[in-house]
Design a protein around this motif. Structure first.
Motif, PDB file in Angstrom:
ATOM      1  N   SER A  15       0.839  -1.198   0.000  1.00  0.00           N
ATOM      2  CA  SER A  15       0.000   0.000   0.000  1.00  0.00           C
ATOM      3  C   SER A  15       0.872   1.244   0.000  1.00  0.00           C
ATOM      4  CB  SER A  15      -0.925   0.029   1.230  1.00  0.00           C
ATOM      5  OG  SER A  15      -1.779  -1.088   1.260  1.00  0.00           O
ATOM      6  N   CYS A  32      -5.748   9.591   0.379  1.00  0.00           N
ATOM      7  CA  CYS A  32      -6.042   8.575  -0.624  1.00  0.00           C
ATOM      8  C   CYS A  32      -4.912   7.555  -0.605  1.00  0.00           C
ATOM      9  CB  CYS A  32      -6.176   9.200  -2.012  1.00  0.00           C
ATOM     10  SG  CYS A  32      -6.634   8.016  -3.306  1.00  0.00           S
ATOM     11  N   GLN A  50      -6.492  -1.309  -5.664  1.00  0.00           N
ATOM     12  CA  GLN A  50      -7.629  -0.647  -5.041  1.00  0.00           C
ATOM     13  C   GLN A  50      -7.216   0.738  -4.529  1.00  0.00           C
ATOM     14  OE1 GLN A  50     -10.570  -2.426  -5.066  1.00  0.00           O
ATOM     15  NE2 GLN A  50      -9.558  -4.230  -5.897  1.00  0.00           N
ATOM     16  N   SER A  51      -8.179   1.584  -4.249  1.00  0.00           N
ATOM     17  CA  SER A  51      -7.863   2.882  -3.648  1.00  0.00           C
ATOM     18  C   SER A  51      -8.915   3.244  -2.610  1.00  0.00           C
ATOM     19  CB  SER A  51      -7.759   3.982  -4.714  1.00  0.00           C
ATOM     20  OG  SER A  51      -8.965   4.124  -5.435  1.00  0.00           O
ATOM     21  N   TYR A  52      -8.437   3.704  -1.464  1.00  0.00           N
ATOM     22  CA  TYR A  52      -9.310   4.045  -0.348  1.00  0.00           C
ATOM     23  C   TYR A  52      -9.193   5.535  -0.053  1.00  0.00           C
ATOM     24  CZ  TYR A  52      -9.725  -0.945   0.518  1.00  0.00           C
ATOM     25  OH  TYR A  52      -9.977  -2.287   0.386  1.00  0.00           O
ATOM     26  N   LEU A  54     -10.177   8.234   2.670  1.00  0.00           N
ATOM     27  CA  LEU A  54     -10.518   8.164   4.084  1.00  0.00           C
ATOM     28  C   LEU A  54     -10.282   9.497   4.773  1.00  0.00           C
ATOM     29  CD1 LEU A  54      -8.523   4.866   4.702  1.00  0.00           C
ATOM     30  CD2 LEU A  54     -11.006   5.010   4.419  1.00  0.00           C
ATOM     31  N   PRO A 101     -11.714  -0.860   4.727  1.00  0.00           N
ATOM     32  CA  PRO A 101     -11.383   0.539   5.016  1.00  0.00           C
ATOM     33  C   PRO A 101     -10.742   0.745   6.391  1.00  0.00           C
ATOM     34  CG  PRO A 101     -13.528   0.399   3.963  1.00  0.00           C
ATOM     35  CD  PRO A 101     -13.112  -1.012   4.269  1.00  0.00           C
ATOM     36  N   TRP A 105      -6.917   2.060   7.088  1.00  0.00           N
ATOM     37  CA  TRP A 105      -6.715   3.270   7.887  1.00  0.00           C
ATOM     38  C   TRP A 105      -5.804   2.988   9.079  1.00  0.00           C
ATOM     39  CZ3 TRP A 105      -7.285   5.146  12.801  1.00  0.00           C
ATOM     40  CH2 TRP A 105      -7.242   6.540  12.963  1.00  0.00           C
ATOM     41  N   THR A 134     -12.366   2.449  -4.042  1.00  0.00           N
ATOM     42  CA  THR A 134     -12.868   1.204  -3.467  1.00  0.00           C
ATOM     43  C   THR A 134     -13.785   1.532  -2.295  1.00  0.00           C
ATOM     44  OG1 THR A 134     -10.798   0.123  -4.090  1.00  0.00           O
ATOM     45  CG2 THR A 134     -12.155  -0.996  -2.435  1.00  0.00           C
ATOM     46  N   TYR A 135     -13.389   2.521  -1.524  1.00  0.00           N
ATOM     47  CA  TYR A 135     -14.257   3.135  -0.518  1.00  0.00           C
ATOM     48  C   TYR A 135     -14.024   4.635  -0.608  1.00  0.00           C
ATOM     49  CZ  TYR A 135     -16.385   4.552   3.891  1.00  0.00           C
ATOM     50  OH  TYR A 135     -17.179   5.160   4.834  1.00  0.00           O
TER      51      TYR A 135
END
Length: 264
Positions: A15, A32, A50-52, A54, A101, A105, A134-135
Motif C-alpha cells: 500500500s 487517498c 484498489q484505492s481508499y 478516508l 477501510p 486506515w 474502493t471506498y
C-alpha cells in the motif's frame, strides 16, 4: 506529507499514500491510499489495485458514527440516514467499513503506509487495472490524482454519486454515474455517459443496460479486471442486483440528474 520512502521500501509495500489534502466536498482532511500494489485478491474485481479515500483525523467507523463520512461520500443516498456519534442507522452502502477501510486506515495511522509523490504513482501501477474509490467517492480527490493514477494503468473502473454537484463533475472523465433510478440511468445515456445502477428486488434492467458481467446473475463471466466497461465518460450503462450488506437499497426520490452542462 511524510518524507518519500526509498525504492527498497516501496519494493516491499502493498500500500502507498498517493495523496493527502482537503476534501473537495467539504474541505475536511482526507487521504487517498492505493492498496494491492503487490498482491490483490477479490472474487468480483480480480487482481486490481484498489484505492481508499478516508478521513485523516478519525477512523472510518468513527466517521460513520459522527456523520464525518460526508467528507468522502458527499451526497450519496446510501450513507447513514442518521448518526448519533455513538452509532448510525439507515445505511444501504454495500461496503463493510469495519473490514477493508478500517484495516487500511489503521495501517496508515500506525505509519506502515509510505507516502509517495504524485509523479511516482504511474510507475507504481503501470500495466495494472486500477479501481478509483474502493471506498469513498473519487470526486472528493483532485482530478490530478486520478490523472496520475490512470496514466500508465492498463485501465480503470470508478463510480461517483456526486453527479448532481456541477463543481465535481470533472470526475466523470473516469467515473460511471452512480444511477439510483431508471431516470438517472436514462439521463446519463442521453449525455453519452456511462452509468451503474443497483436494481431493487424484482426490478429488471432497462433495454440499454448491460448486466454486470462480474455479477452472480451474469454467471461471473468476467471480473472487473478483465471486463473494464465501467470506465466513466465512454463506459457502458451497467446494472447489477442488490448485493452485500447494503441490500435492499434506498430509493432516490429526487428529480433525475440534469447533465445539460456536465462538461463545465
Amino acid at each position: 506529507m511524510p518524507p518519500y520512502p526509498r525504492a527498497a521500501t516501496m519494493a516491499k509495500t502493498n500500500s502507498a499514500e498517493i495523496w493527502r489534502g482537503a476534501s473537495r466536498i467539504d474541505g475536511a482532511p482526507i487521504v487517498c491510499i492505493a492498496s494491492g500494489l503487490k498482491t490483490s485478491a477479490n472474487r468480483k474485481t480480480g487482481a486490481m489495485v484498489q484505492s481508499y479515500i478516508l478521513r485523516r483525523d478519525v477512523d472510518p467507523m468513527a466517521a460513520l458514527k459522527s456523520g464525518g463520512d460526508v467528507s468522502i461520500c458527499g451526497g450519496c443516498i446510501h450513507r447513514p440516514g442518521s448518526a448519533t456519534g455513538s452509532g448510525y442507522s439507515d445505511r444501504s452502502c454495500y461496503v463493510n467499513v469495519g473490514q477493508g477501510p478500517l484495516s487500511v486506515w489503521r495501517a496508515w495511522e500506525r505509519g506502515n503506509v509510505p507516502a509517495v509523490s504524485l509523479d511516482a504513482v504511474p510507475g507504481l501501477v503501470a500495466g495494472r487495472m486500477v479501481r478509483l474509490g474502493t471506498y469513498g467517492d473519487p470526486a472528493a480527490v483532485p482530478l490530478a490524482v486520478w490523472d496520475s493514477y490512470t496514466a500508465n494503468s492498463k485501465g480503470w473502473t470508478g463510480y461517483t454519486h456526486q453527479s448532481r454537484n456541477r463543481k465535481l463533475r470533472d470526475v466523470l472523465k473516469y467515473c460511471q454515474v452512480s444511477a439510483d433510478t431508471p431516470d438517472d440511468a436514462a439521463a446519463a445515456r442521453r449525455a453519452g455517459l456511462g452509468s451503474f445502477r443497483v436494481l431493487r428486488a424484482g426490478e429488471r434492467p432497462l433495454d440499454f443496460e448491460t448486466i454486470c458481467p462480474a455479477s452472480e446473475e451474469a454467471g461471473r463471466v468476467a471480473t472487473c479486471e478483465t471486463c473494464g466497461i465501467c470506465r466513466g465518460v465512454d463506459g457502458a450503462n451497467v446494472a447489477i442486483a442488490a448485493h452485500g450488506i447494503g441490500a435492499p437499497v434506498k430509493i432516490d426520490r429526487r428529480r433525475p440528474i440534469d447533465f445539460s452542462t456536465w462538461r463545465t
